[in-house]
Design an enzyme around this catalytic site. Structure first.
Site, PDB file in Angstrom:
ATOM      1  N   ASN A 164      -7.127  -1.754  -1.595  1.00 15.23           N
ATOM      2  CA  ASN A 164      -7.744  -2.764  -2.474  1.00 15.23           C
ATOM      3  C   ASN A 164      -8.387  -3.855  -1.627  1.00 15.23           C
ATOM      4  O   ASN A 164      -8.355  -3.797  -0.406  1.00 15.23           O
ATOM      5  CB  ASN A 164      -6.710  -3.321  -3.462  1.00 15.23           C
ATOM      6  CG  ASN A 164      -5.574  -4.004  -2.742  1.00 15.23           C
ATOM      7  OD1 ASN A 164      -5.764  -5.032  -2.096  1.00 15.23           O
ATOM      8  ND2 ASN A 164      -4.380  -3.414  -2.820  1.00 15.23           N
ATOM      9  N   ASP A 199       0.020   0.339  -7.133  1.00 17.19           N
ATOM     10  CA  ASP A 199       1.011   0.778  -8.125  1.00 17.19           C
ATOM     11  C   ASP A 199       1.263   2.282  -8.040  1.00 17.19           C
ATOM     12  O   ASP A 199       2.299   2.768  -8.467  1.00 17.19           O
ATOM     13  CB  ASP A 199       0.516   0.426  -9.534  1.00 17.19           C
ATOM     14  CG  ASP A 199       0.590  -1.078  -9.781  1.00 17.19           C
ATOM     15  OD1 ASP A 199       1.575  -1.690  -9.333  1.00 17.19           O
ATOM     16  OD2 ASP A 199      -0.346  -1.637 -10.387  1.00 17.19           O
ATOM     17  N   LYS A 257      -7.852  16.656   7.039  1.00 20.56           N
ATOM     18  CA  LYS A 257      -8.948  15.997   6.313  1.00 20.56           C
ATOM     19  C   LYS A 257      -9.452  16.913   5.186  1.00 20.56           C
ATOM     20  O   LYS A 257      -9.752  18.096   5.437  1.00 20.56           O
ATOM     21  CB  LYS A 257     -10.080  15.677   7.290  1.00 20.56           C
ATOM     22  CG  LYS A 257     -11.183  14.864   6.668  1.00 20.56           C
ATOM     23  CD  LYS A 257     -12.272  14.576   7.674  1.00 20.56           C
ATOM     24  CE  LYS A 257     -13.498  14.068   6.947  1.00 20.56           C
ATOM     25  NZ  LYS A 257     -14.685  14.101   7.763  1.00 20.56           N
ATOM     26  N   LYS A 280       4.868 -10.767 -16.846  1.00 20.05           N
ATOM     27  CA  LYS A 280       5.389 -10.376 -15.516  1.00 20.05           C
ATOM     28  C   LYS A 280       6.588 -11.258 -15.129  1.00 20.05           C
ATOM     29  O   LYS A 280       7.515 -10.780 -14.478  1.00 20.05           O
ATOM     30  CB  LYS A 280       4.283 -10.481 -14.455  1.00 20.05           C
ATOM     31  CG  LYS A 280       3.318  -9.305 -14.552  1.00 20.05           C
ATOM     32  CD  LYS A 280       2.147  -9.363 -13.610  1.00 20.05           C
ATOM     33  CE  LYS A 280       1.193  -8.207 -13.924  1.00 20.05           C
ATOM     34  NZ  LYS A 280      -0.115  -8.295 -13.338  1.00 20.05           N
TER      35      LYS A 280
HETATM   36  O1  PMT Z   1      -5.378 -11.525   0.096  1.00 23.25           O
HETATM   37  P1  PMT Z   1      -6.514 -12.352  -0.485  1.00 23.25           P
HETATM   38  O2  PMT Z   1      -7.852 -11.721  -0.218  1.00 23.25           O
HETATM   39  O3  PMT Z   1      -6.424 -13.794  -0.068  1.00 23.25           O
HETATM   40  O4  PMT Z   1      -6.371 -12.333  -2.086  1.00 23.25           O
HETATM   41  C1  PMT Z   1      -5.276 -12.964  -2.698  1.00 23.25           C
HETATM   42  C2  PMT Z   1      -4.734 -12.131  -3.888  1.00 23.25           C
HETATM   43  C3  PMT Z   1      -5.789 -12.029  -4.971  1.00 23.25           C
HETATM   44  C4  PMT Z   1      -4.329 -10.730  -3.413  1.00 23.25           C
HETATM   45  C5  PMT Z   1      -3.457 -12.919  -4.403  1.00 23.25           C
HETATM   46  O5  PMT Z   1      -3.855 -14.187  -4.822  1.00 23.25           O
HETATM   47  C6  PMT Z   1      -2.793 -12.177  -5.545  1.00 23.25           C
HETATM   48  O6  PMT Z   1      -3.110 -12.362  -6.699  1.00 23.25           O
HETATM   49  N1  PMT Z   1      -1.783 -11.312  -5.215  1.00 23.25           N
HETATM   50  C7  PMT Z   1      -1.146 -10.412  -6.186  1.00 23.25           C
HETATM   51  C8  PMT Z   1      -2.028  -9.228  -6.463  1.00 23.25           C
HETATM   52  C9  PMT Z   1      -1.400  -8.209  -7.344  1.00 23.25           C
HETATM   53  O7  PMT Z   1      -1.163  -7.129  -6.930  1.00 23.25           O
HETATM   54  O8  PMT Z   1      -1.076  -8.642  -8.547  1.00 23.25           O
HETATM   55  P2  PMT Z   1      -0.322  -7.706  -9.662  1.00 23.25           P
HETATM   56  O9  PMT Z   1      -0.547  -8.487 -10.899  1.00 23.25           O
HETATM   57  O10 PMT Z   1      -0.794  -6.325  -9.595  1.00 23.25           O
HETATM   58  O11 PMT Z   1       1.197  -7.740  -9.222  1.00 23.25           O
HETATM   59  C10 PMT Z   1       2.098  -8.739  -9.685  1.00 23.25           C
HETATM   60  C11 PMT Z   1       3.123  -9.043  -8.623  1.00 23.25           C
HETATM   61  O12 PMT Z   1       3.949  -7.891  -8.407  1.00 23.25           O
HETATM   62  C12 PMT Z   1       2.555  -9.410  -7.289  1.00 23.25           C
HETATM   63  O13 PMT Z   1       3.333 -10.467  -6.750  1.00 23.25           O
HETATM   64  C13 PMT Z   1       2.702  -8.129  -6.458  1.00 23.25           C
HETATM   65  O14 PMT Z   1       2.911  -8.448  -5.070  1.00 23.25           O
HETATM   66  C14 PMT Z   1       3.942  -7.511  -7.056  1.00 23.25           C
HETATM   67  N2  PMT Z   1       3.959  -6.040  -7.030  1.00 23.25           N
HETATM   68  C15 PMT Z   1       3.021  -5.314  -7.673  1.00 23.25           C
HETATM   69  C16 PMT Z   1       3.081  -3.938  -7.689  1.00 23.25           C
HETATM   70  C17 PMT Z   1       4.124  -3.306  -6.981  1.00 23.25           C
HETATM   71  N3  PMT Z   1       4.211  -1.986  -6.958  1.00 23.25           N
HETATM   72  N4  PMT Z   1       5.035  -4.030  -6.339  1.00 23.25           N
HETATM   73  C18 PMT Z   1       4.982  -5.378  -6.364  1.00 23.25           C
HETATM   74  O15 PMT Z   1       5.827  -6.049  -5.752  1.00 23.25           O
END
Ligand code: PMT
Length: 398
Positions: free
Chosen positions: A209, A278, A288, A336
């Site tokens: 990503n 996810d 490959k 969340k």
């Molecule tokens: O790195 P940059 O370019 O500075 O950008 C910053 C950012 C946009 C990445 C950051 O500000 C941000 O929003 N990070 C969370 C991104 C994300 O994956 O959000 P989510 O809504 O999908 O996940 C929610 C939370 O669960 C997050 O804290 C994530 O770390 C956590 N998560 C998600 C999926 C997973 N399988 N395990 C997790 O721990």
């Protein structure tokens, strides 16, 4: 806070250089020892003699004058200082600093020092607001330098606006709070995750990503600046490790979870800024994948939800998640908080320009389990990190 601190003051060539004389006097009254380096241009505004008398130390302005130490002079001063304060900091010195240029005594010392650097920009409003200067200041902050906001008002050049050197009393206060902040998280262990994970498809391709790691690295750097023990678990990122932070490099969500669980019991604060995949590919190809046919179907399986797992195991930890959303920001973020048992979530609407992935800035809301919301304007990621830690400390210690 300033008693017995060794402050190296860099004075650049600007009309505000005269105010730096009072800065020396005030710092010494607070018990600090002050040595001064002047740029050649600064010596046209105020004489080195004035600073020598005020600081009670010889003033250095040239690389080529008689040395006062057996060490190389700029290295000696660079390692002597507990902090280097540059006031006034011109557009020129800030530009040199962030580009690693070292062509005089001050810029060379700034490049050589391991001490924290505090910049007090002072310049004509148009120079301050020029995009190049704005970029340079953002970069300075990203590199871990502390940049004081200049004052607003009438300038010596006749214009009115932002760019005045703050009053000496304010500069000294800023320095005091800087040193106070350095101790405010001593004894606290913070674990931060940053950047995106990568899930292999074959030996050369992956699902990833757009996360650059800037947000998480800024948080880790700020926590270390405040004296915390910081572990940063990072997906692949092109950023330099923040000073004073232990970095654990990982690639996949599973590796991030493994690294996190080893740190979790001893952590006081956990902040998950990483963008974790996810799903991962069910069967990673060992060679490959060759192009064949008009389409390719990959079967994906669910990755562990690291944050959810941390929420389940939570004891004393203050657990903060991030939510990157493109719609229904608040509702999605709130769900969340509940699903992952969080103490707080930082919600960013990543569809807004200047927010989220890869920008130097972010636009966030802090949301709490009781529904309370604090909304911030667009700020640099370093400023967001500061406000986030202020908020966490205020809530955690309630
Ligand atoms: O790195 P940059 O370019 O500075 O950008 C910053 C950012 C946009 C990445 C950051 O500000 C941000 O929003 N990070 C969370 C991104 C994300 O994956 O959000 P989510 O809504 O999908 O996940 C929610 C939370 O669960 C997050 O804290 C994530 O770390 C956590 N998560 C998600 C999926 C997973 N399988 N395990 C997790 O721990």
């Amino acid at each position: 806070m300033l008693a017995h601190k060794k402050i190296l003051l860099g004075v650049c060539g600007g009309i505000a250089a005269y105010k730096a004389v009072e800065v020396v006097s005030r710092l010494r009254k607070c018990g600090a020892e002050v040595k001064v380096i002047m740029t050649e241009a600064a010596t046209k505004f105020v004489t080195p003699l004035t600073f020598r008398e005020m600081s009670a130390h010889p003033v250095t302005s040239s690389m080529w004058s008689e040395v006062t130490h057996h060490n190389v002079e700029h290295i000696a001063l660079a390692s002597w200082a507990d902090a280097v304060l540059v006031a006034p900091a011109t557009a020129n010195i800030i530009a040199k600093l962030v580009h690693g240029l070292a062509d005089d005594m001050l810029s060379t010392t700034l490049l050589a020092t391991a001490a924290p650097i505090i910049l007090c920009p002072a310049m004509n409003t148009n120079m301050y607001e020029n995009n190049v200067t704005t970029e340079n200041i953002i970069k300075a902050r990203r590199l871990g330098m502390h940049v004081m906001e200049p004052g607003c008002g009438g300038m010596a050049c006749g214009t009115t606006g932002k760019g005045r050197l703050p009053e000496p009393v304010e500069i000294v206060k800023e320095l005091e709070s800087f040193f106070a902040a350095k101790q405010s998280m001593q004894g606290v262990k913070v674990v931060v995750t940053a950047a995106g994970t990568r899930e292999a498809i074959d030996p050369v391709r992956y699902i990833g990503n757009r996360s650059s790691g800037k947000m998480g690295y800024a948080i880790a750097g700020e926590a270390a600046d405040r004296g915390a023990k910081v572990v940063l678990i990072s997906g692949p990122a092109l950023l330099p490790p923040p000073p004073g932070v232990d970095v654990i490099n990982v690639e996949t969500a599973q590796e991030m979870q493994d690294a996190m669980l080893l740190q979790y019991d001893g952590a006081d604060i956990v902040i998950k800024a990483a963008a974790v995949a996810d799903y991962r590919v069910k069967a990673v190809a060992s060679q490959k994948i060759k192009k064949s046919g008009d389409s390719l179907i990959l079967e994906l399986v669910k990755n562990p939800d690291i944050l959810k797992e941390l929420g389940k195991r939570k004891k004393h930890q203050y657990l903060v998640g991030f939510a990157a959303e493109t719609n229904d920001l608040i509702d999605n973020a709130k769900s969340k908080i509940t699903a992952k048992n969080l103490d707080m979530i930082v919600a960013n609407d990543v569809s807004l320009p200047g927010a989220g992935f890869n920008y130097d800035t972010n636009i966030v809301k802090f949301i709490y389990p009781d529904g309370q919301i604090t909304s911030l304007d667009k700020l640099s990621k370093q400023e967001v990190a500061k406000k986030l830690l202020d908020e966490i400390l205020a809530r955690k210690n309630k």
